[in-house]
Each structure stands twice: as C-alpha cells, then as structure tokens.
Enzyme design. Structure first.
Site, PDB file in Angstrom:
ATOM      1  N   TYR A 232      14.948  30.493  10.639  1.00  0.00           N
ATOM      2  CA  TYR A 232      13.736  31.189  11.046  1.00  0.00           C
ATOM      3  C   TYR A 232      13.631  31.199  12.567  1.00  0.00           C
ATOM      4  O   TYR A 232      13.963  30.212  13.233  1.00  0.00           O
ATOM      5  CB  TYR A 232      12.503  30.484  10.486  1.00  0.00           C
ATOM      6  CG  TYR A 232      12.294  30.684   9.005  1.00  0.00           C
ATOM      7  CD1 TYR A 232      12.295  31.952   8.437  1.00  0.00           C
ATOM      8  CD2 TYR A 232      12.063  29.595   8.184  1.00  0.00           C
ATOM      9  CE1 TYR A 232      12.082  32.119   7.075  1.00  0.00           C
ATOM     10  CE2 TYR A 232      11.852  29.755   6.824  1.00  0.00           C
ATOM     11  CZ  TYR A 232      11.861  31.020   6.277  1.00  0.00           C
ATOM     12  OH  TYR A 232      11.646  31.183   4.944  1.00  0.00           O
TER      13      TYR A 232
ATOM     14  N   LYS B  63       0.835  -1.211   0.000  1.00  0.00           N
ATOM     15  CA  LYS B  63       0.000   0.000   0.000  1.00  0.00           C
ATOM     16  C   LYS B  63       0.869   1.260   0.000  1.00  0.00           C
ATOM     17  O   LYS B  63       2.053   1.209   0.352  1.00  0.00           O
ATOM     18  CB  LYS B  63      -0.942  -0.025   1.199  1.00  0.00           C
ATOM     19  CG  LYS B  63      -0.246  -0.058   2.544  1.00  0.00           C
ATOM     20  CD  LYS B  63      -1.206  -0.488   3.652  1.00  0.00           C
ATOM     21  CE  LYS B  63      -0.506  -0.421   5.004  1.00  0.00           C
ATOM     22  NZ  LYS B  63      -1.285  -1.118   6.039  1.00  0.00           N
TER      23      LYS B  63
HETATM   24  C1  LIG Z   1      -0.456  -1.984   6.798  1.00  0.00           C
HETATM   25  C2  LIG Z   1      -0.996  -3.298   7.247  1.00  0.00           C
HETATM   26  C3  LIG Z   1      -0.140  -4.378   7.477  1.00  0.00           C
HETATM   27  C4  LIG Z   1       1.360  -4.255   7.472  1.00  0.00           C
HETATM   28  O1  LIG Z   1       1.754  -3.732   8.706  1.00  0.00           O
HETATM   29  P1  LIG Z   1       3.282  -3.514   9.112  1.00  0.00           P
HETATM   30  O2  LIG Z   1       3.191  -3.023  10.506  1.00  0.00           O
HETATM   31  O3  LIG Z   1       3.825  -2.480   8.177  1.00  0.00           O
HETATM   32  O4  LIG Z   1       3.974  -4.804   8.974  1.00  0.00           O
HETATM   33  C5  LIG Z   1      -0.709  -5.606   7.756  1.00  0.00           C
HETATM   34  N1  LIG Z   1      -2.059  -5.751   7.838  1.00  0.00           N
HETATM   35  C6  LIG Z   1      -2.909  -4.720   7.662  1.00  0.00           C
HETATM   36  C7  LIG Z   1      -4.365  -4.936   7.793  1.00  0.00           C
HETATM   37  C8  LIG Z   1      -2.416  -3.460   7.369  1.00  0.00           C
HETATM   38  O5  LIG Z   1      -3.254  -2.428   7.212  1.00  0.00           O
END
Ligand SMILES: *Cc1c(COP(=O)(O)O)cnc(C)c1O
Length: 379
Positions: free
Chosen positions: A260, A41
C-alpha cells in the site's frame, strides 16, 4: 510431535513452559529473602493463563496478581489453593466474586476502603491488600492517608491487610531518581504498618536490588521473557516464538514498488516473500519497513528470521499480510510454505517492539486469536 494443525497453520505460536518456569525461578532467586509472586493479568500477558498458571504454581509460585475480579474468578479453578490478588479492587456490585472465589481485593482509594469495610460487616472476615501511591499517581491511597489510617485509633479491628504495596514508576530505569524517592516514601508506609508484609517491586524493581524487595516481589514481564530493564542485556529466556508462513515469493525488478502506498521501493532486483501475518495478529502496523510515520523518526522496521538470516520487513504491514525482503538468501533456500520467525529465539520480541515504537508488553498482550498455539516443555 507437532499436531497437523500446527504444521499447516498460516501463523503459529510456540510457548515454552519450561522457559516460563525457569524465568519465574530465576526471578524468585533474584528476589533474595523475598518471595516472588507472579502476575497473570491479561491472559498471562497474552500467552494463555490456563497453561501459565499451573506451570508457575508447579514452579513454586503461590501468590498471583490479576487485573480484575473476572480474571480472578477464571483463575480460581486453575489454582485452588493459591492467593489471588485483584489489582482493580472491589466495586459495588462485584463483592460476590471476591467472597465466592476467595479473591483478595487490593484497596486503591478511601472509597474502596469504605466499600470493603461495608462488605466485611455484611459478610464477615476477608483478607485485603492496601495499595499506597508513592509517585506513580495512578492508583492507591496517598502516603499521608495510609499513615493516618495505620495510626487511627478508630480503625476497625477487622481491617488487617495481609500486604501493603506500592508500584514503581521507573523500575525499568535504574538511574532514575524516582526509584529512591519512591523507596523512601514506601519505607514510611511499611514502618507505619509494622508487621504487615510489604511489596514494591515489579520485574524492573527486582533488578534494582535488595532494598526494593521487601517481603513479596511482583514480577510480570521478565517471567514472560521480556526486557525488564532498559539498555541492559536481557538475562531471561524467550518464552514465546511467533512464526508465519510464506504464501508466495515474487521478484520485483529494480525500480519497482510494493505494498500500500507503493511504500517499498526497490533499488535492485528483489525477492519478496509475502507472509501470513498482519496487524490483526498484533504484528503492529508501526513495525512496517516503510510507509508509516514512525519510519521518519526511526531508521528501520522489524526484521524476521529465515534460514539463519535476518530479513527486513518492507512496505506496510497490512491486516493479514506482510512483505519481507529475502533477496540476500540464496534463491533456492526459500520456498513458499516456509515459516519466518517474527520473534522468539532469534529475534528478540523487544527489538520488534522497539521497531514499532512500543514495548514487549504491548506486543505480547495484543497477540491475536488466529495463531495456532502450541505449548512445549523445552526446545
Ligand atoms: C503489571 C504489574 C506488575 C508487573 O509488572 P512487570 O513490569 O510486568 O514486572 C506488578 N505490579 C503491578 C501493580 C502491576 O500492575
């Protein structure tokens, strides 16, 4: 070996696909009898799905999770015969993306279940995953709803999930009692759906041990080299190295200020490097060496790495530029045009994240579009 663009870039990312593949294989091995999926993702946690997907497929991954159907549709041509799961599930209006691209919807609610069953009756058989909430309180049917569904004599024969899954709330914290609680709740679900493969563990869950592995694990961050477990040595290989060029060096006399808010104040004559990296590149303002609220709670900001030495960020991160104090390096060692490592092999991405009050996941997924990206196989 590097392109002229890479050699001239203001800032650049080196993404090591060999480390990525090695990390996935390591997580697959740690998953024991379970098979490891890969989570792609958010453009493969920011590193670029077009490179990450074929690399992980070649390493042996066959199951891939993305957030939504649009991400799935982009992924399909890269992975013609992998199983692609869609975490957000199916919605009225996007059914076609699932059927046209052979995407597996994850059913997160009774509503989505009803919508999926309606789509099935219109278009014919299609696989799905049932997501059950065991304590995260984010997405999924309740355990009670899921168990009732499993035993419902009126359940349509066409409803046969290829996977039941749940997600851990505290997988990064092995001592948290929530883990055992969720494991027990998930076992009830897995028992009700006997014979259906089950999946509970994200990266942190894989490290919790065999009880948490079931049939399929879903590592994300560990595959990208990030920390999956709090307060533990990270065994993964770094995948992403971010570097930025020193545009100018200047000397600020003792008592002078910079940035800044005049937020860096020097108590010795200081050599300051002005570096082409800013919050527009995902180098968050909160990692500033000074002048931001977080520094009242945390003693220091981020460090960069230059010519064998860690150098502190000073003052505020600005949109395109950051200042690093290079006084402790021999004067002739540092030149305009040199690249500072922001994170990678010498500065752990999670250390930069901690300095900014966040996590490696957020740094990776907010890498901006200005970097010149190069993909390498091994160092
Ligand atoms: C993003 C996600 C993962 C992966 O999680 P990590 O902590 O990056 O290993 C696994 N299962 C679901 C449902 C997720 O949304």
């Amino acid at each position: 070996m590097h392109s002229p663009e890479f050699l001239a870039a203001s800032n650049r990312l080196t993404i090591d696909l060999t480390a990525l593949a090695d990390n996935w294989r390591a997580m697959n091995e740690r998953s024991g009898k379970a098979r490891a999926a890969a989570v792609l993702k958010a453009d493969a946690y920011g590193i670029g799905v077009a490179h990450a997907a074929p690399t992980l497929y070649a390493a042996g991954a066959r199951d891939f999770f993305v957030a939504d159907a649009e991400e799935g549709a982009e992924l399909r041509p890269l992975l013609p015969d992998a199983r692609i799961y869609i975490l957000a599930g199916m919605w009225p209006g996007n059914e076609e993306l699932f059927f046209a691209n052979d995407l597996v919807p994850i059913i997160n609610s009774e509503e989505q279940l009803a919508g999926f069953m309606a789509a099935l009756s219109e278009r014919g058989d299609h696989p799905c995953v049932l997501h059950v909430d065991t304590g995260m309180n984010r997405l999924g049917l309740s355990v009670e709803e899921a168990v009732a569904l499993a035993h419902d004599p009126a359940r349509p024969a066409s409803f046969s999930p290829v996977l039941v899954m749940s997600h851990l709330a505290c997988g990064d914290d092995p001592k948290h009692p929530m883990n055992l609680y969720q494991l027990q709740r998930f076992r009830e679900v897995a028992a009700a759906f006997e014979g259906v493969p089950a999946s509970l563990a994200n990266s942190g869950g894989v490290f919790l041990g065999g009880d948490y592995h079931f049939d399929l694990t879903r590592p994300g961050i560990a595959v990208y080299g990030g920390e999956a477990v709090n307060d533990a040595v990270n065994p993964m290989k770094p995948v992403v190295t971010a570097e930025a060029r020193i545009l100018q060096l200047r000397t600020v006399p003792s008592g002078g200020t910079a940035s800044y808010g005049a937020s860096a104040r020097f108590t010795r004559d200081s050599r300051i490097a002005t570096v082409a990296i800013g919050y527009a590149d995902g180098y968050h303002r909160s990692v500033s060496g000074g002048g931001v609220t977080l520094r009242q709670a945390m003693p220091s900001g981020a460090f960069g790495f230059l010519h064998g030495r860690k150098v502190p960020h000073v003052g505020r991160v600005t949109m395109d530029l950051s200042l690093f104090d290079v006084t402790d390096l021999p004067e002739r060692a540092v030149r305009a045009g040199d690249y500072i490592e922001l994170f990678g092999r010498n500065v752990a991405i999670d250390d930069v994240a901690r300095a900014g009050g966040t996590i490696g996941y957020e740094l990776l997924t907010s890498l901006g579009h200005r970097y010149c990206r190069t993909y390498v196989c091994g160092a």
